[in-house]
Design a protein around this motif. Structure first.
Motif, short mmCIF file in Angstrom:
data_model
loop_
_atom_site.label_atom_id
_atom_site.label_comp_id
_atom_site.label_asym_id
_atom_site.label_seq_id
_atom_site.Cartn_x
_atom_site.Cartn_y
_atom_site.Cartn_z
N ARG B 235 0.76 -1.31 0.01
CA ARG B 235 0.07 0.09 0.12
C ARG B 235 0.92 1.23 0.14
O ARG B 235 2.06 1.32 0.52
CB ARG B 235 -0.87 0.12 1.35
CG ARG B 235 -1.87 -1.20 1.39
CD ARG B 235 -2.50 -1.14 2.86
NE ARG B 235 -3.38 -2.53 2.85
CZ ARG B 235 -4.62 -2.49 2.42
NH1 ARG B 235 -5.31 -1.36 1.94
NH2 ARG B 235 -5.14 -3.41 2.54
N VAL B 237 1.79 4.50 1.91
CA VAL B 237 1.37 4.89 3.15
C VAL B 237 1.58 6.69 3.09
O VAL B 237 1.10 6.97 4.30
CB VAL B 237 2.24 4.18 4.37
CG1 VAL B 237 2.16 2.85 4.29
CG2 VAL B 237 3.67 4.56 4.03
N HIS B 251 4.08 10.10 7.97
CA HIS B 251 3.90 8.78 8.31
C HIS B 251 5.28 8.61 9.04
O HIS B 251 6.33 8.50 8.60
CB HIS B 251 3.88 7.95 7.08
CG HIS B 251 3.08 6.70 7.26
ND1 HIS B 251 4.16 5.65 8.09
CD2 HIS B 251 2.06 6.10 7.27
CE1 HIS B 251 3.20 4.56 7.93
NE2 HIS B 251 1.94 4.87 7.70
N CYS B 289 -2.85 -1.69 10.71
CA CYS B 289 -1.91 -1.07 10.09
C CYS B 289 -0.83 -2.04 9.72
O CYS B 289 -0.16 -2.47 10.98
CB CYS B 289 -1.47 0.13 10.54
SG CYS B 289 0.03 0.97 9.75
N PRO B 307 -5.54 1.90 8.35
CA PRO B 307 -5.61 3.41 8.00
C PRO B 307 -5.67 3.64 6.46
O PRO B 307 -4.92 3.08 5.81
CB PRO B 307 -4.40 3.86 8.56
CG PRO B 307 -3.41 2.91 8.50
CD PRO B 307 -4.40 1.44 8.76
N VAL B 308 -6.52 4.29 6.05
CA VAL B 308 -6.69 4.78 4.67
C VAL B 308 -6.12 6.13 4.28
O VAL B 308 -5.74 6.89 5.27
CB VAL B 308 -8.38 4.93 4.28
CG1 VAL B 308 -9.02 3.87 4.39
CG2 VAL B 308 -8.87 6.24 4.95
N LEU B 309 -5.59 6.30 3.09
CA LEU B 309 -4.73 7.28 2.69
C LEU B 309 -5.75 8.59 2.63
O LEU B 309 -6.50 8.76 1.75
CB LEU B 309 -4.23 7.17 1.14
CG LEU B 309 -3.05 7.82 0.77
CD1 LEU B 309 -1.80 7.57 1.57
CD2 LEU B 309 -2.78 7.47 -0.47
N ALA B 318 -1.57 7.73 5.07
CA ALA B 318 -2.30 6.54 5.72
C ALA B 318 -1.90 6.35 7.24
O ALA B 318 -0.98 5.17 7.14
CB ALA B 318 -2.36 5.32 4.76
#
Ligand SMILES: Nc1ncnc2c1ncn2[C@@H]1O[C@H](COP(=O)(O)OP(=O)(O)OP(=O)(O)O)[C@@H](O)[C@H]1O
Ligand code: SF4
Ligand SMILES: [Mg+2]
Lengths: 269, 325
Positions: B235, B237, B251, B289, B307-309, B318
């Motif tokens: 993904r 992040v 992040h 996560c 967690p979503v972006l 994210a």
């Protein structure tokens, strides 16, 4: 080794060294340097400049065309079987490729015990096992890796095994050829920290080849810069890396791609 | 009023899945990414993060048994719907590829000139003497010395750095709009790397070439890319302008990646801030996560909720507890 010969004699001294591989021109020329016991020396330079060849020459793994390599003042050329055996014990190697340097058919327990089986037959089995266990803890590995094979470990874990194996005989000198360049950046930092700690605690002499000057700067007091089979600059790392004299060293330093430093932030909540 | 031009490459909720034994592995888990014309983007992350799959799978260069889905558009064309022949025209003519090992695109037993001429002829760019002249010009442009002589040489007669320059010349032969460079300098020493990065930078400045650069090295990416995507366990992040991310990462993984690189101006009395643990096994991703086992800020929510972006200013991140918002 008696205490008398140790005093002023360097651990290893190289004089006028030249090496050529079969059918090739000389790949090392007029190499001269020495390493005091307990010192930390980094060798850097471009690919093909002869760094790995120099390590091999130190350990008597390539034929010497000219010049001498002396360990504790004794020339490799005059080594007898007992001297070779002692060199194999007191100088241990860590390689770039953590997988290729471990026997794929052996479990980690056997890989770690092997040097003791060969060189420390004076220790009984429980004593050897205790050393393996202690060494594993020192390099930050869990005992459950003992029953696994190298391919069942990550690159970083394999490199820890390689370092544990190299340190298990309490060598005088640890010779590392690009020990972190095959690893992920996050794992590199772990291994650099581990090497620094082990070196400091045991007082082991460190001879480290790395093309990464920031790694050399972290781990080594002295630095040797090679180009085209010769040493072009040598000195204390803090001097050479902050005020390089040779044009090639300057080029090497200018080539490092670094990100602008970010202001520190508090991690953890 | 000028409209916002459509991106050159656009991936939406793009995924790549494999079946390995009984396990299903999601190498890329719903990534949205754009490359504008003439832009250079960087993709940073550790091995196994899915960086290469993300950029190769849209062009069907990923492992053959991969299941690929989501959207992948190049200049408005749906890459996933194209037939193999059409895709072949795109690969090489519109998109060039360079890999860590130059020999993965060079043929060992053919001269460099012959290989360049073949690409030019295959895509109908030039023939015969004119193709040979173009080949020589391409080598010169890639910074190869004595191109007239090199053209008759075989790859093994060149150094690693020269080989990579030839591989780049080959990738750029048909003037593609996009160059996908996957760890192009990782195998090279730092002075050679600097030369190749400068050369790619020059190509970028012609304004005609977009570059998607994959690297585990933030230093390399920050040298070329205007925008960076940080990838972890399949993904994105964090993403945003390169200088924003490198100067003020939000992040915890981005911050950790930057902090663990040894630098020439590090205070030596401080140990390096290594990231604990190791990248996750894609067959057994952590819940919530994926970074939580290695994250100093992880809490219960991180262990359970992915967690979503979420966009915030110039960047998107994210993370349930970003370092900055
Ligand atoms: N086994 C061998 N047989 C013949 N030539 C060799 C051999 N090993 C190395 N060489 C040559 O010797 C020279 C020095 O090589 P060496 O491996 O010592 O360089 P290096 O500085 O360690 O490079 P790198 O950074 O790429 O590891 C090179 O020209 C190389 O091609
Ligand atoms: S979501 Fe939680 S575990 Fe993941 S990076 Fe953010 S703080 Fe760390
Ligand atoms: Mg070498």
């Amino acid at each position: 080794m008696t205490a008398v010969t140790q005093g002023a004699t360097p651990l290893v001294a190289v004089e006028g060294l030249a090496v050529r591989y079969r059918g090739s021109p000389e790949v090392l020329r007029e190499i001269r340097f020495s390493v005091a016991a307990g010192d930390t020396v980094g060798i850097c330079g471009e690919s093909g400049s002869g760094k790995s060849t120099l390590l091999r020459a130190l350990l008597g793994l390539v034929p010497i065309a000219r010049g001498t390599v002396r360990w504790h003042g004794r020339e490799l050329a005059g080594f007898r079987a007992a001297d070779w055996s002692r060199l194999r014990r007191c100088a241990q190697l860590v390689f770039q490729d953590p997988f290729a340097s471990l026997d794929p058919r052996m479990r980690i327990a056997a890989i770690l015990a092997e040097p003791l089986d060969v060189h420390r037959s004076d220790l009984d089995r429980p004593a050897r096992q205790a050393r393996v266990a202690a060494q594993l803890t020192r390099v930050g590995l869990d005992a459950n890796v003992l029953t696994r094979f190298p391919h069942e470990l990550s690159g970083g874990q394999c490199q820890r095994v390689g370092i544990a194996r190299a340190m298990i005989l309490e060598p005088e000198v640890l010779v590392c050829d690009e020990p972190v360049s095959a690893l992920d950046v996050s794992i590199q930092a772990q291994i650099i920290g581990l090497l620094a700690t082990l070196q400091r605690e045991a007082g082991t002499t460190l001879i480290l080849v790395s093309h990464n000057l920031a790694v050399v700067r972290r781990l080594c007091r002295r630095v040797i810069v090679m180009q085209g089979g010769r040493i072009v600059e040598e000195g204390e790392a803090k001097d050479v890396l902050s005020a390089p004299r040779h044009a090639y060293t300057r080029q090497l330093l200018a080539s490092i791609p670094e990100v602008p430093r970010s202001p520190p932030v508090a991690q953890g909540s | 009023m000028p409209s916002i031009p459509a991106p050159l490459l656009e991936l939406r909720r793009f995924f790549v899945r494999f079946r390995a034994g009984g396990d299903s592995i999601e190498a890329v888990a719903g990534v949205t990414l754009t490359v504008a014309r003439g832009e250079c983007i960087g993709i940073v992350g550790e091995s196994g993060a899915g960086k290469s799959q993300l950029l190769l799978a849209p062009f069907r260069l990923a492992a053959s048994r991969a299941e690929v889905g989501g959207e992948a558009m190049l200049a408005g064309q749906d890459l996933l719907a194209l037939e193999e022949r059409a895709l072949d025209r795109i690969r090489g003519a519109h998109v060039g590829f360079v890999f860590q090992d130059p020999m993965s695109t060079l043929t060992p037993h053919r001269t460099i000139g012959a290989q360049l001429v073949e690409v030019l002829e295959h895509h109908g760019r030039a023939r015969g003497a004119s193709a040979r002249a173009s080949a020589q010009a391409l080598l010169a442009r890639a910074g190869i010395d004595a191109p007239a002589r090199r053209i008759g040489q075989y790859p093994h007669e060149l150094s690693g750095g020269q080989r990579q320059r030839v591989a780049i010349a080959l990738a750029l032969a048909c003037e593609p709009e996009l160059l996908i460079a996957d760890e192009p300098t990782t195998a090279l020493d730092v002075t050679v790397q600097a030369g190749i990065l400068a050369m790619l930078d020059g190509e970028k400045h012609t304004g005609r070439l977009a570059i998607a650069l994959v690297s585990h090295d933030f230093g390399v990416v920050s040298r070329l890319a205007q925008r960076v995507y940080v990838m972890y366990a399949g993904r994105i992040v964090e993403q945003g302008p390169t200088d924003v991310l490198t100067r003020s990462p939000a992040h915890p993984y981005t911050a950790a990646l930057l902090a663990c690189i040894p630098r020439m101006d590090d205070p030596l009395e401080m140990p390096l801030e290594a990231i604990p643990g190791q990248p996750p096994d894609p067959r057994a991703l952590p819940t919530g996560c994926a970074f939580h086992p290695r994250c100093p800020r992880a809490d219960e929510r991180c262990r359970t909720e992915v967690p979503v972006l979420a966009p915030g200013g110039a960047r998107a991140v994210a993370c349930h507890h970003p370092l900055r918002s």
